[in-house]
Enzyme design. Structure first.
Site, PDB file in Angstrom:
ATOM      1  N   HIS A 107       0.852  -1.190   0.000  1.00 57.65           N
ATOM      2  CA  HIS A 107       0.000   0.000   0.000  1.00 57.65           C
ATOM      3  C   HIS A 107       0.882   1.232   0.000  1.00 57.65           C
ATOM      4  O   HIS A 107       1.821   1.331   0.783  1.00 57.65           O
ATOM      5  CB  HIS A 107      -0.909   0.026   1.243  1.00 57.65           C
ATOM      6  CG  HIS A 107      -1.757   1.257   1.285  1.00 57.65           C
ATOM      7  ND1 HIS A 107      -2.940   1.365   0.594  1.00 57.65           N
ATOM      8  CD2 HIS A 107      -1.568   2.453   1.890  1.00 57.65           C
ATOM      9  CE1 HIS A 107      -3.454   2.567   0.785  1.00 57.65           C
ATOM     10  NE2 HIS A 107      -2.638   3.248   1.570  1.00 57.65           N
ATOM     11  N   ASP A 186     -15.445   2.559   7.548  1.00 55.52           N
ATOM     12  CA  ASP A 186     -14.397   3.478   7.102  1.00 55.52           C
ATOM     13  C   ASP A 186     -14.889   4.357   5.958  1.00 55.52           C
ATOM     14  O   ASP A 186     -14.553   5.539   5.873  1.00 55.52           O
ATOM     15  CB  ASP A 186     -13.150   2.714   6.661  1.00 55.52           C
ATOM     16  CG  ASP A 186     -12.149   3.653   6.021  1.00 55.52           C
ATOM     17  OD1 ASP A 186     -11.680   4.556   6.746  1.00 55.52           O
ATOM     18  OD2 ASP A 186     -11.876   3.548   4.818  1.00 55.52           O
ATOM     19  N   ARG A 193     -14.707  12.753   7.427  1.00 58.50           N
ATOM     20  CA  ARG A 193     -13.437  13.436   7.757  1.00 58.50           C
ATOM     21  C   ARG A 193     -13.057  14.415   6.668  1.00 58.50           C
ATOM     22  O   ARG A 193     -12.525  15.497   6.945  1.00 58.50           O
ATOM     23  CB  ARG A 193     -12.322  12.383   7.932  1.00 58.50           C
ATOM     24  CG  ARG A 193     -12.460  11.598   9.220  1.00 58.50           C
ATOM     25  CD  ARG A 193     -11.606  10.357   9.175  1.00 58.50           C
ATOM     26  NE  ARG A 193     -10.225  10.651   8.863  1.00 58.50           N
ATOM     27  CZ  ARG A 193      -9.395   9.820   8.218  1.00 58.50           C
ATOM     28  NH1 ARG A 193      -9.806   8.626   7.840  1.00 58.50           N
ATOM     29  NH2 ARG A 193      -8.163  10.160   7.987  1.00 58.50           N
ATOM     30  N   SER A 208      -7.940   3.685   9.179  1.00 60.08           N
ATOM     31  CA  SER A 208      -8.655   3.651   7.897  1.00 60.08           C
ATOM     32  C   SER A 208      -7.927   2.750   6.899  1.00 60.08           C
ATOM     33  O   SER A 208      -8.518   1.839   6.301  1.00 60.08           O
ATOM     34  CB  SER A 208      -8.761   5.088   7.364  1.00 60.08           C
ATOM     35  OG  SER A 208      -9.106   5.114   6.015  1.00 60.08           O
ATOM     36  N   LYS A 212      -8.877  -1.728   5.976  1.00 65.90           N
ATOM     37  CA  LYS A 212      -9.153  -2.285   4.645  1.00 65.90           C
ATOM     38  C   LYS A 212      -8.126  -3.361   4.285  1.00 65.90           C
ATOM     39  O   LYS A 212      -8.464  -4.387   3.703  1.00 65.90           O
ATOM     40  CB  LYS A 212      -9.145  -1.157   3.605  1.00 65.90           C
ATOM     41  CG  LYS A 212     -10.388  -0.275   3.719  1.00 65.90           C
ATOM     42  CD  LYS A 212     -10.320   0.974   2.874  1.00 65.90           C
ATOM     43  CE  LYS A 212      -9.431   2.004   3.471  1.00 65.90           C
ATOM     44  NZ  LYS A 212      -9.518   3.353   2.943  1.00 65.90           N
TER      45      LYS A 212
HETATM   46  N1  URA Z   1      -6.235   6.670   2.616  1.00 68.58           N
HETATM   47  C1  URA Z   1      -7.191   6.017   3.301  1.00 68.58           C
HETATM   48  O1  URA Z   1      -7.654   4.962   2.881  1.00 68.58           O
HETATM   49  N2  URA Z   1      -7.608   6.539   4.468  1.00 68.58           N
HETATM   50  C2  URA Z   1      -7.121   7.693   4.972  1.00 68.58           C
HETATM   51  O2  URA Z   1      -7.527   8.104   6.030  1.00 68.58           O
HETATM   52  C3  URA Z   1      -6.137   8.365   4.228  1.00 68.58           C
HETATM   53  C4  URA Z   1      -5.706   7.825   3.046  1.00 68.58           C
END
Ligand code: URA
Length: 449
Positions: A107, A186, A193, A208, A212
């Site tokens: 990621h 999320d 947010r 967050s 995932k």
């Molecule tokens: N990417 C995400 O998936 N969540 C965040 O809070 C920031 C970047």
């Protein structure tokens, strides 16, 4: 005149027993107050808060107040872990346990010209490791991996779970759209947010991203956490704290996790956009490509393969001898793309040249990312389409010597009216001087549990 008095409304009698509203075990306002006053929210109350928000019992206004309290007062490692767990529990959890291969994902926190996933996934898969890369589309100045791949005629981002598993078993690499079933809490919280000035809270970013990734069911994960002008976290200290938090979260959840802290002050490679980034990725898979893209691809591949139990894999050899390219072609074909099809080219181009001889001392990522976005390579709203041929081709990087009149970069668009605003974005974003800048490392640090 007599006043008309409305008839009282008599409720219809209800058949059978009346269901009392469920009794909620906590009050959102108590949870908010605890965090507002700098306390740690007890595990069960925090789990409830996330669950009740997903059920729409806790209101957006209450969750916004809670997110702001987290931004101001932070969270303990335990709270971040519980919050991440609760977000995972809000949706489905995938598993690749029956695959017979180790799964490793990567990621990136996102940057300008960051196309590394494209060569990286097939490169790692060419060693027999499964790479389930659930990706997203771009919003704002950082591009989306799916948008880039959709430049390839026929290529399909949406796969069912069965298709994904079959592809992991065969080809080994999958880059596809994340389904909406992963961590739905999320999804709601991130959108909230975004409009309440609370995106930057490290505990919220970490939970967050990691909710995932953990829900996706990967055995191991390598994080590319970027710092600098084109990164989500501009400050290196903050990026380091985010990386440490995410590595701890992954490790605590049984996902072997490491992170590289990488420089995003200058765009990665020479291509910023979609189709041009695919072209550059193919150059890397053919054993060429810009040095920085190759360096980061190789560094991340080594990390991923080490976590998969192959610490001595000769990554460069797989780029040189065509194994990674073969895996790429199979991966594209498996998702109905034609790896030999011509990629889209722009209708209009605009070349910017050097006004004087010297050496490029600075070329800032963020303004170039914004310019590519304004040319049509990115989207302002989630529902907007992207222009696959749009973007910027850089011809030089910091440290390169140039002569007066030499092309520095080319703007690519389908409509020449887009050039003026793109040029505004890059005004002052590059510099030609007399002395070459001192080189700074692309990979600054490796972070492990
Ligand atoms: N990417 C995400 O998936 N969540 C965040 O809070 C920031 C970047």
């Amino acid at each position: 005149m007599t006043a008309v008095v409305p008839e009282p409304v008599v409720p219809e009698p209800v058949e059978g027993p009346v269901e009392a509203p469920a009794v909620e075990p906590f009050d959102a306002v108590d949870v908010i107050r605890t965090k507002r006053d700098g306390g740690a929210v007890p595990d069960d109350a925090l789990r409830w808060m996330i669950d009740a928000y997903t059920r729409e019992y806790v209101a957006d206004s209450q969750m916004a107040a809670f997110a702001m309290a987290v931004l101001l007062n932070g969270m303990t490692r335990d709270e971040i872990r519980v919050m991440t767990d609760a977000m995972i529990a809000s949706g489905e959890r995938m598993s690749f346990a029956g695959l017979g291969k180790r799964t490793v994902d990567k990621h990136s926190t996102g940057g300008v010209g960051d196309k590394i996933t494209l060569p990286l996934a097939p490169l790692v898969a060419s060693f027999g490791v499964a790479v389930p890369q659930l990706s997203g589309r771009g919003l704002g100045h950082t591009g989306g991996t799916l948008d880039k791949l959709e430049s390839i005629p026929g290529w399909r981002a949406a796969l069912s779970n069965d298709e994904m598993t079959a592809q992991l078993r065969g080809v080994g690499a999958v880059i596809c759209a994340a389904g909406s079933g992963l961590a739905p809490a999320d999804k709601r919280l991130y959108a909230l947010r975004d409009v309440t000035g609370t995106v930057e809270a490290i505990p919220l970013i970490a939970s967050s991203i990691m909710s995932k990734k953990i829900a996706e069911g990967t055995d191991a994960l390598v994080l590319d956490v970027k710092f600098g002008s084109g990164a989500f976290m501009q400050d290196v200290e903050k990026a380091r704290e985010l990386a440490r938090t995410m590595v701890a979260l992954g490790t605590d959840s049984g996902v072997a996790t490491t992170a590289l802290l990488t420089d995003m002050n200058t765009p990665l490679g020479l291509a910023i956009g979609n189709a041009n980034e695919v072209r550059e990725s193919i150059e890397v898979l053919a054993g060429g490509g810009p040095a920085d893209v190759v360096e980061l691809t190789v560094a991340l591949a080594r990390e991923m393969l080490a976590l998969a139990g192959l610490p001595d894999a000769d990554v460069e050899a797989a780029l040189r001898d065509g194994r990674a390219m073969d895996a790429w072609r199979e991966m594209i074909r498996a998702q109905d793309g034609d790896p030999d099809a011509a990629l889209p080219t722009p209708r209009e181009t605009h070349v910017v040249t050097a006004s004087a001889a010297g050496v490029v001392t600075r070329l800032e990522a963020l303004p170039f990312g914004i310019a590519a976005w304004r040319l049509g390579a990115g989207r302002a709203r989630a529902q907007d389409p992207v222009v696959h041929a749009a973007g910027i081709d850089l011809h030089v990087k910091p440290g390169d010597a140039v002569t007066a009149g030499q092309p520095l970069f080319t703007l690519l668009a389908d409509d020449e009216n887009r050039f003026a605003r793109a040029l505004d974005a890059v005004e002052g974003a590059w510099e030609i001087g007399a002395v070459a800048p001192s080189p700074s490392p692309l990979v600054l640090e490796r972070i492990t549990a």
